[in-house]
Design a protein around this motif. Structure first.
Motif, PDB file in Angstrom:
ATOM      1  N   VAL A  76       8.821  -0.722 -13.885  1.00 46.53           N
ATOM      2  CA  VAL A  76       8.912  -1.373 -15.064  1.00 46.53           C
ATOM      3  C   VAL A  76       8.382  -0.969 -16.273  1.00 46.53           C
ATOM      4  O   VAL A  76       9.388  -1.276 -17.400  1.00 46.53           O
ATOM      5  N   ARG A  77       7.924   0.407 -16.196  1.00 47.65           N
ATOM      6  CA  ARG A  77       7.262   0.429 -17.299  1.00 47.65           C
ATOM      7  C   ARG A  77       9.193   1.137 -17.447  1.00 47.65           C
ATOM      8  O   ARG A  77       9.031   1.780 -19.166  1.00 47.65           O
ATOM      9  N   ALA A  78       9.147   2.418 -17.245  1.00 48.36           N
ATOM     10  CA  ALA A  78      10.840   2.705 -16.763  1.00 48.36           C
ATOM     11  C   ALA A  78      11.350   1.608 -17.514  1.00 48.36           C
ATOM     12  O   ALA A  78      12.702   2.247 -18.614  1.00 48.36           O
ATOM     13  N   ALA A  79      11.952   0.632 -16.847  1.00 54.31           N
ATOM     14  CA  ALA A  79      12.797  -0.526 -17.606  1.00 54.31           C
ATOM     15  C   ALA A  79      12.323  -0.308 -19.455  1.00 54.31           C
ATOM     16  O   ALA A  79      13.837  -0.931 -20.219  1.00 54.31           O
ATOM     17  N   LEU A  80      10.771  -0.374 -19.746  1.00 51.69           N
ATOM     18  CA  LEU A  80      10.853  -1.491 -21.374  1.00 51.69           C
ATOM     19  C   LEU A  80      11.068  -0.153 -21.991  1.00 51.69           C
ATOM     20  O   LEU A  80      11.592  -0.553 -22.439  1.00 51.69           O
ATOM     21  N   ARG A  81      10.869   1.451 -21.185  1.00 50.29           N
ATOM     22  CA  ARG A  81      10.707   2.252 -22.561  1.00 50.29           C
ATOM     23  C   ARG A  81      12.244   2.134 -22.704  1.00 50.29           C
ATOM     24  O   ARG A  81      12.590   2.711 -23.341  1.00 50.29           O
ATOM     25  N   LYS A  82      13.654   2.616 -21.355  1.00 49.20           N
ATOM     26  CA  LYS A  82      14.673   1.962 -21.390  1.00 49.20           C
ATOM     27  C   LYS A  82      15.415   1.003 -22.128  1.00 49.20           C
ATOM     28  O   LYS A  82      16.202   1.691 -23.082  1.00 49.20           O
ATOM     29  N   ALA A  83      15.092   0.260 -22.734  1.00 48.53           N
ATOM     30  CA  ALA A  83      15.140  -1.016 -23.523  1.00 48.53           C
ATOM     31  C   ALA A  83      14.624  -1.237 -24.266  1.00 48.53           C
ATOM     32  O   ALA A  83      15.992  -1.225 -25.554  1.00 48.53           O
ATOM     33  N   LEU A  84      13.898   0.026 -24.909  1.00 48.71           N
ATOM     34  CA  LEU A  84      13.613  -0.065 -26.432  1.00 48.71           C
ATOM     35  C   LEU A  84      14.269   1.525 -26.480  1.00 48.71           C
ATOM     36  O   LEU A  84      14.432   1.569 -27.826  1.00 48.71           O
ATOM     37  N   SER A  85      14.694   2.499 -25.727  1.00 48.00           N
ATOM     38  CA  SER A  85      15.855   3.367 -26.651  1.00 48.00           C
ATOM     39  C   SER A  85      17.486   2.851 -26.622  1.00 48.00           C
ATOM     40  O   SER A  85      17.325   3.231 -27.099  1.00 48.00           O
ATOM     41  N   THR A  86      17.671   1.997 -25.251  1.00 49.75           N
ATOM     42  CA  THR A  86      18.943   1.332 -26.166  1.00 49.75           C
ATOM     43  C   THR A  86      19.333   0.468 -26.917  1.00 49.75           C
ATOM     44  O   THR A  86      20.072   0.512 -28.083  1.00 49.75           O
ATOM     45  N   ALA A  87      17.522  -0.064 -27.998  1.00 50.90           N
ATOM     46  CA  ALA A  87      17.549  -1.095 -28.554  1.00 50.90           C
ATOM     47  C   ALA A  87      18.161  -0.237 -29.969  1.00 50.90           C
ATOM     48  O   ALA A  87      18.858  -0.134 -31.161  1.00 50.90           O
ATOM     49  N   ALA A  88      17.288   1.160 -29.891  1.00 54.72           N
ATOM     50  CA  ALA A  88      17.079   1.785 -31.081  1.00 54.72           C
ATOM     51  C   ALA A  88      18.334   2.482 -30.820  1.00 54.72           C
ATOM     52  O   ALA A  88      19.153   1.998 -32.223  1.00 54.72           O
ATOM     53  N   VAL A 102      18.774  -4.854 -23.356  1.00 53.35           N
ATOM     54  CA  VAL A 102      17.938  -4.592 -23.883  1.00 53.35           C
ATOM     55  C   VAL A 102      16.943  -5.649 -23.731  1.00 53.35           C
ATOM     56  O   VAL A 102      16.395  -6.190 -25.036  1.00 53.35           O
ATOM     57  N   PHE A 103      17.230  -6.403 -22.542  1.00 54.42           N
ATOM     58  CA  PHE A 103      16.253  -7.882 -22.244  1.00 54.42           C
ATOM     59  C   PHE A 103      14.906  -6.909 -22.103  1.00 54.42           C
ATOM     60  O   PHE A 103      13.800  -7.793 -22.641  1.00 54.42           O
ATOM     61  N   GLY A 104      14.756  -6.300 -22.195  1.00 53.26           N
ATOM     62  CA  GLY A 104      13.052  -5.502 -21.993  1.00 53.26           C
ATOM     63  C   GLY A 104      12.750  -6.184 -23.074  1.00 53.26           C
ATOM     64  O   GLY A 104      11.287  -6.178 -23.216  1.00 53.26           O
ATOM     65  N   LEU A 105      12.857  -5.841 -24.208  1.00 52.45           N
ATOM     66  CA  LEU A 105      12.657  -6.424 -25.754  1.00 52.45           C
ATOM     67  C   LEU A 105      12.336  -7.522 -26.063  1.00 52.45           C
ATOM     68  O   LEU A 105      10.872  -8.250 -26.205  1.00 52.45           O
ATOM     69  N   TYR A 106      12.613  -8.695 -24.628  1.00 50.81           N
ATOM     70  CA  TYR A 106      11.586 -10.159 -24.949  1.00 50.81           C
ATOM     71  C   TYR A 106      10.728 -10.216 -24.096  1.00 50.81           C
ATOM     72  O   TYR A 106       9.702 -10.684 -24.167  1.00 50.81           O
ATOM     73  N   VAL A 107      10.903  -8.872 -23.122  1.00 53.00           N
ATOM     74  CA  VAL A 107       9.295  -8.783 -22.442  1.00 53.00           C
ATOM     75  C   VAL A 107       8.435  -8.341 -22.978  1.00 53.00           C
ATOM     76  O   VAL A 107       6.994  -9.182 -23.380  1.00 53.00           O
ATOM     77  N   ILE A 108       8.736  -7.450 -24.001  1.00 52.81           N
ATOM     78  CA  ILE A 108       7.685  -6.734 -24.539  1.00 52.81           C
ATOM     79  C   ILE A 108       7.404  -8.243 -25.843  1.00 52.81           C
ATOM     80  O   ILE A 108       6.006  -8.321 -26.172  1.00 52.81           O
ATOM     81  N   ARG A 109       7.833  -9.065 -26.069  1.00 53.09           N
ATOM     82  CA  ARG A 109       8.174  -9.680 -27.462  1.00 53.09           C
ATOM     83  C   ARG A 109       6.852 -11.328 -26.673  1.00 53.09           C
ATOM     84  O   ARG A 109       5.687 -11.264 -26.859  1.00 53.09           O
ATOM     85  N   ALA A 110       7.727 -11.197 -25.516  1.00 53.13           N
ATOM     86  CA  ALA A 110       6.140 -12.082 -24.836  1.00 53.13           C
ATOM     87  C   ALA A 110       4.937 -11.944 -24.514  1.00 53.13           C
ATOM     88  O   ALA A 110       4.212 -12.872 -24.730  1.00 53.13           O
ATOM     89  N   ALA A 111       4.770 -10.189 -23.810  1.00 47.43           N
ATOM     90  CA  ALA A 111       3.664 -10.268 -23.720  1.00 47.43           C
ATOM     91  C   ALA A 111       2.427 -10.547 -25.687  1.00 47.43           C
ATOM     92  O   ALA A 111       1.716 -10.095 -25.663  1.00 47.43           O
ATOM     93  N   LEU A 112       3.811  -9.497 -26.681  1.00 45.75           N
ATOM     94  CA  LEU A 112       2.564  -9.561 -27.720  1.00 45.75           C
ATOM     95  C   LEU A 112       2.005 -10.321 -28.262  1.00 45.75           C
ATOM     96  O   LEU A 112       1.650 -10.458 -28.750  1.00 45.75           O
ATOM     97  N   ARG A 113       3.333 -11.785 -27.923  1.00 51.91           N
ATOM     98  CA  ARG A 113       2.870 -12.783 -28.641  1.00 51.91           C
ATOM     99  C   ARG A 113       1.417 -13.918 -27.504  1.00 51.91           C
ATOM    100  O   ARG A 113       0.249 -13.745 -28.214  1.00 51.91           O
TER     101      ARG A 113
END
Length: 344
Positions: free
Chosen positions: A6-18, A65-76
């Motif tokens: 999960v850590r790897a996927a979320l970091r990859k999503a952030l980098s892809t989003a950038a 970049v779907f991992g961005l929504y995962v991060i958004r859900a956790a922050l919220r």
């Protein structure tokens, strides 16, 4: 703790989003592009949409970049859980046990997004179908343009995104009930070697009124999830938030001082604070990634800020329960500062 894949996927999503944010003519916070951009139709900040293949499988054009929504859900969830815990503490201090139990349950309900995020799962709602641009000519020759979302077959109200060990996402429709939401706990232990956090097991055991030592995990989940939802129903609609055994003893005059009447609210609070801690670990991952000073970080931040804060919710900056652990307050305040418009 965030699982390694999960850590790897979320970091990859952030980098892809950038990387994707650096393409095209520039950044539009409304994401009203219709030129094939990965952000097209994702709305204010970022909200993914879905399509359904002829074979019936759901897909997401924003999977990269779907991992961005995962991060958004956790922050919220961290904000909503913190606010509800603080309200519960205030109510419990005034001996409003039913209201306190309802608020702690609400905190746990939101905090569940943190645990799911750590395990590579997220619940998306509302669910949006395929996007298509439209143009209307208004009186005076003015052209109105925008995007529409076509409905999905079956009109699902919730979409669950699940990350495989290989780092790929799959999507399944879900119901919107409390039982469906807590039912995701069953999915967390569906693979070999997976376990639930101790605070979740304790809360389910308490709700069920039985010891874990006398129940298998499947039995605990099968009975404990409906029992947990019933605690909410009792608190909100029946005005009852006492511990059952303590209340019976007090009613029968075997417990004249009401010792233990707040055990229900304390159990729900323990569940809520445990889930809140899960959400905060996702925030740490985000901050660590951002500290690497990559290009277009500010654009990724803006997308996350907008999507986290929409729809709007109540949160008074700096107003936390005195009973919250200081380290928790510090971690939540760090997210508050990060989301501040002066930093976005």
């Amino acid at each position: 703790m965030i699982e390694a894949h999960v850590r790897a996927a979320l970091r990859k999503a952030l980098s892809t989003a950038a990387a994707e944010s650096g393409k095209g003519a520039g950044f539009s916070p409304l994401n009203l592009d219709d030129d094939g951009s990965i952000w097209a139709g994702t709305g204010l900040g970022f909200h993914p949409w879905f399509a359904r293949e002829p074979a019936g499988r759901f897909t997401c054009p924003q999977e990269a970049v779907f991992g961005l929504y995962v991060i958004r859900a956790a922050l919220r969830s961290a904000f909503l859980a913190t606010r509800s815990i603080s309200a519960g503490d205030l109510l419990r201090g005034g001996r409003f046990h039913a209201a306190a139990s309802a608020m702690y349950y609400t905190a746990a309900f939101h905090g569940l997004d943190g645990l799911l995020a750590n395990r590579g799962r997220v619940l998306v709602q509302p669910v949006r179908g395929p996007v298509r641009p439209y143009r209307h000519q208004l009186p005076g020759g003015v052209i109105s343009a925008g995007l529409k979302f076509d409905p999905l077959p079956g009109d699902p109200s919730v979409m669950c995104g699940a990350l495989s060990r290989k780092g790929t996402w799959s999507f399944e429709s879900r119901g919107r009930s409390h039982l469906n939401r807590w039912g995701e706990l069953k999915q967390l232990v569906s693979s070999k070697g997976s376990e639930l956090p101790g605070y979740v097991v304790e809360a389910l055991s308490y709700a069920l009124g039985d010891s874990m030592s006398r129940k298998s995990l499947s039995e605990l989940l099968g009975g404990g999830i409906p029992a947990l939802a019933r605690l909410r129903h009792q608190a909100l609609y029946e005005g009852f938030g006492y511990d059952d055994e303590a209340f019976d003893a007090a009613f029968n005059q075997d417990n004249p001082y009401g010792i233990g009447l707040d055990m229900r609210s304390r159990s729900l609070r323990n569940l809520a604070t445990g889930l809140l801690s899960e959400a905060l670990t996702i925030a740490d991952l985000l901050f660590d990634w951002e500290a690497e000073k990559r290009q277009n970080v500010s654009i990724v931040r803006t997308r996350l800020v907008l999507s986290t804060l929409m729809p709007a919710f109540e949160f008074e900056i700096g107003k936390y329960s005195a009973e919250l652990d200081p380290s928790t307050v510090t971690a939540v305040q760090r997210i508050v500062d990060w989301l501040s418009p002066r930093n976005a």
